[in-house]
Design a protein around this motif. Sequence first.
Motif, PDB file in Angstrom:
ATOM      1  N   MET A 162       0.844  -1.189   0.000  1.00 12.88           N
ATOM      2  CA  MET A 162       0.000   0.000   0.000  1.00 12.88           C
ATOM      3  C   MET A 162       0.880   1.239   0.000  1.00 12.88           C
ATOM      4  N   ARG A 163       0.297   2.348  -0.460  1.00 11.40           N
ATOM      5  CA  ARG A 163       1.007   3.622  -0.501  1.00 11.40           C
ATOM      6  C   ARG A 163       0.567   4.499   0.663  1.00 11.40           C
ATOM      7  N   LEU A 164       1.452   5.430   1.031  1.00  8.29           N
ATOM      8  CA  LEU A 164       1.150   6.399   2.078  1.00  8.29           C
ATOM      9  C   LEU A 164       0.853   7.753   1.457  1.00  8.29           C
ATOM     10  N   ARG A 165       0.068   8.549   2.162  1.00 10.83           N
ATOM     11  CA  ARG A 165      -0.258   9.889   1.660  1.00 10.83           C
ATOM     12  C   ARG A 165       0.518  10.986   2.386  1.00 10.83           C
ATOM     13  N   LYS A 166       1.124  10.644   3.515  1.00 13.12           N
ATOM     14  CA  LYS A 166       1.927  11.603   4.270  1.00 13.12           C
ATOM     15  C   LYS A 166       2.927  10.841   5.111  1.00 13.12           C
ATOM     16  N   ALA A 167       3.878  11.559   5.693  1.00  9.81           N
ATOM     17  CA  ALA A 167       4.933  10.918   6.476  1.00  9.81           C
ATOM     18  C   ALA A 167       4.365  10.314   7.751  1.00  9.81           C
ATOM     19  N   ALA A 168       4.730   9.080   7.991  1.00 10.39           N
ATOM     20  CA  ALA A 168       4.391   8.388   9.242  1.00 10.39           C
ATOM     21  C   ALA A 168       5.664   8.240  10.055  1.00 10.39           C
ATOM     22  N   ARG A 169       5.652   8.753  11.282  1.00  8.85           N
ATOM     23  CA  ARG A 169       6.807   8.681  12.171  1.00  8.85           C
ATOM     24  C   ARG A 169       6.359   7.895  13.401  1.00  8.85           C
ATOM     25  N   ILE A 170       6.762   6.627  13.447  1.00 13.02           N
ATOM     26  CA  ILE A 170       6.120   5.633  14.305  1.00 13.02           C
ATOM     27  C   ILE A 170       7.076   5.095  15.363  1.00 13.02           C
ATOM     28  N   ILE A 171       6.517   4.813  16.535  1.00 10.20           N
ATOM     29  CA  ILE A 171       7.208   4.070  17.583  1.00 10.20           C
ATOM     30  C   ILE A 171       6.298   2.921  18.003  1.00 10.20           C
ATOM     31  N   LEU A 172       6.862   1.726  18.145  1.00  5.36           N
ATOM     32  CA  LEU A 172       6.134   0.583  18.695  1.00  5.36           C
ATOM     33  C   LEU A 172       6.572   0.379  20.140  1.00  5.36           C
ATOM     34  N   VAL A 173       5.620   0.262  21.038  1.00  7.86           N
ATOM     35  CA  VAL A 173       5.906   0.017  22.450  1.00  7.86           C
ATOM     36  C   VAL A 173       5.212  -1.275  22.847  1.00  7.86           C
ATOM     37  N   GLY A 174       5.944  -2.170  23.475  1.00  8.56           N
ATOM     38  CA  GLY A 174       5.346  -3.426  23.906  1.00  8.56           C
ATOM     39  C   GLY A 174       6.320  -4.216  24.753  1.00  8.56           C
ATOM     40  N   ALA A 175       5.797  -5.070  25.580  1.00 10.70           N
ATOM     41  CA  ALA A 175       6.610  -5.875  26.478  1.00 10.70           C
ATOM     42  C   ALA A 175       7.502  -6.837  25.703  1.00 10.70           C
ATOM     43  N   PRO A 176       8.593  -7.299  26.310  1.00  9.65           N
ATOM     44  CA  PRO A 176       9.409  -8.336  25.680  1.00  9.65           C
ATOM     45  C   PRO A 176       8.537  -9.549  25.336  1.00  9.65           C
ATOM     46  N   GLY A 177       8.735 -10.103  24.146  1.00 11.26           N
ATOM     47  CA  GLY A 177       7.988 -11.274  23.743  1.00 11.26           C
ATOM     48  C   GLY A 177       6.647 -10.990  23.109  1.00 11.26           C
ATOM     49  N   GLU A 181      -5.266  -1.837   9.647  1.00 11.09           N
ATOM     50  CA  GLU A 181      -6.490  -1.049   9.482  1.00 11.09           C
ATOM     51  C   GLU A 181      -6.319   0.363  10.038  1.00 11.09           C
ATOM     52  N   GLU A 182      -5.802   0.467  11.260  1.00  7.02           N
ATOM     53  CA  GLU A 182      -5.668   1.792  11.880  1.00  7.02           C
ATOM     54  C   GLU A 182      -4.576   2.609  11.202  1.00  7.02           C
ATOM     55  N   PHE A 183      -3.463   1.959  10.887  1.00  2.89           N
ATOM     56  CA  PHE A 183      -2.368   2.673  10.234  1.00  2.89           C
ATOM     57  C   PHE A 183      -2.808   3.164   8.856  1.00  2.89           C
ATOM     58  N   GLY A 184      -3.513   2.311   8.117  1.00  3.65           N
ATOM     59  CA  GLY A 184      -4.014   2.726   6.813  1.00  3.65           C
ATOM     60  C   GLY A 184      -4.997   3.883   6.906  1.00  3.65           C
ATOM     61  N   ARG A 185      -5.843   3.864   7.939  1.00  4.11           N
ATOM     62  CA  ARG A 185      -6.793   4.962   8.129  1.00  4.11           C
ATOM     63  C   ARG A 185      -6.092   6.292   8.367  1.00  4.11           C
ATOM     64  N   ARG A 186      -4.982   6.235   9.111  1.00  8.74           N
ATOM     65  CA  ARG A 186      -4.273   7.472   9.446  1.00  8.74           C
ATOM     66  C   ARG A 186      -3.343   7.970   8.354  1.00  8.74           C
ATOM     67  N   PHE A 187      -2.717   7.025   7.639  1.00  7.51           N
ATOM     68  CA  PHE A 187      -1.649   7.431   6.727  1.00  7.51           C
ATOM     69  C   PHE A 187      -1.800   6.916   5.286  1.00  7.51           C
ATOM     70  N   GLY A 188      -2.720   5.985   5.061  1.00 11.39           N
ATOM     71  CA  GLY A 188      -2.843   5.384   3.745  1.00 11.39           C
ATOM     72  C   GLY A 188      -3.315   6.348   2.679  1.00 11.39           C
ATOM     73  N   ALA A 189      -2.877   6.075   1.459  1.00 14.35           N
ATOM     74  CA  ALA A 189      -3.265   6.950   0.321  1.00 14.35           C
ATOM     75  C   ALA A 189      -4.733   6.736  -0.023  1.00 14.35           C
TER      76      ALA A 189
END
Length: 270
Positions: free
Chosen positions: A6-21, A262-270
């Motif tokens: 998929m293509r993006l329509r604007k810059a996505a600057r992302i951090i993933l936070v989650g426990a080990p494993g 789904e959420e990432f595409g809603r926010r940044f998808g073309a």
Amino acid sequence: MTAPTMRLRKAARIILVGAPGVGKGTQTERMLARYPQLSSISSGDLLRDNVRQRTPLGIQADSIMRTGGLVPDTMILRLIRNALTTRGWLIPQEGVQPFTVNSVSTSFTSPDEHLTVPPLHSENRSQEFSFSNSPDASFILDGFPRTTSQALQLASLIPINMVIHIHTPTSIILDRICNRWIHPSSGRVYNTTFNAPRVDGKDDVTGEKLIQRDDDKPEVWRARLQGFEENSAPLLRHYEEKGVLWRVQGDSSDEITPKIFEEFGRRFGA
């Protein structure tokens, strides 16, 4: 899991936070495959590359690590800043000298951190840098920030516009990790839940005894998970207050991935 790109329509600057494993690495790989305009920027990889290439910054970092010290935040920030400016995603304003891993600054010296760096203040970001909002300037930042203080310092460079908090119940993580057994001489890995050996406690190929690593034992992982929850809470609150935090929960990576897409595409998808 395969999916069309998929293509993006604007810059996505992302951090993933989650426990080990929890599967952050798996989600990063899947996002990069789904959105080719995304890049992964790993603070650990940047550090190792500079140490290997013997840049001035790498030599300083290597010296600190060899004596058992922690690489200071200012050094990691300088690595990230260099990576962003090299790619053209962070642009020094006219008249501002860009600092690289090879440059020497005398504007600020921190004897405690063994490093000379220019000062970074969030209120000065707009004066010192502009940043690209092109879809091709999209990245997932791995390994930094881990604390609210680091998040504030990162904001002095570039704003993060989505923080994905991946949550899997502790019982699921413990089941996934603590049921893991290995054959020490070959490195073959088994899991008594979903990939059990044919004979309990024995390697399928050699019949030799399997072992459980000390750091895979339940008491070790419970302590790690508790430590993560305590240490990450202020960081998550910070990004929630900034309005960029989004939480996703699931028992497996395959359950979580479609929700992220789904959420990432809603926010940044073309």
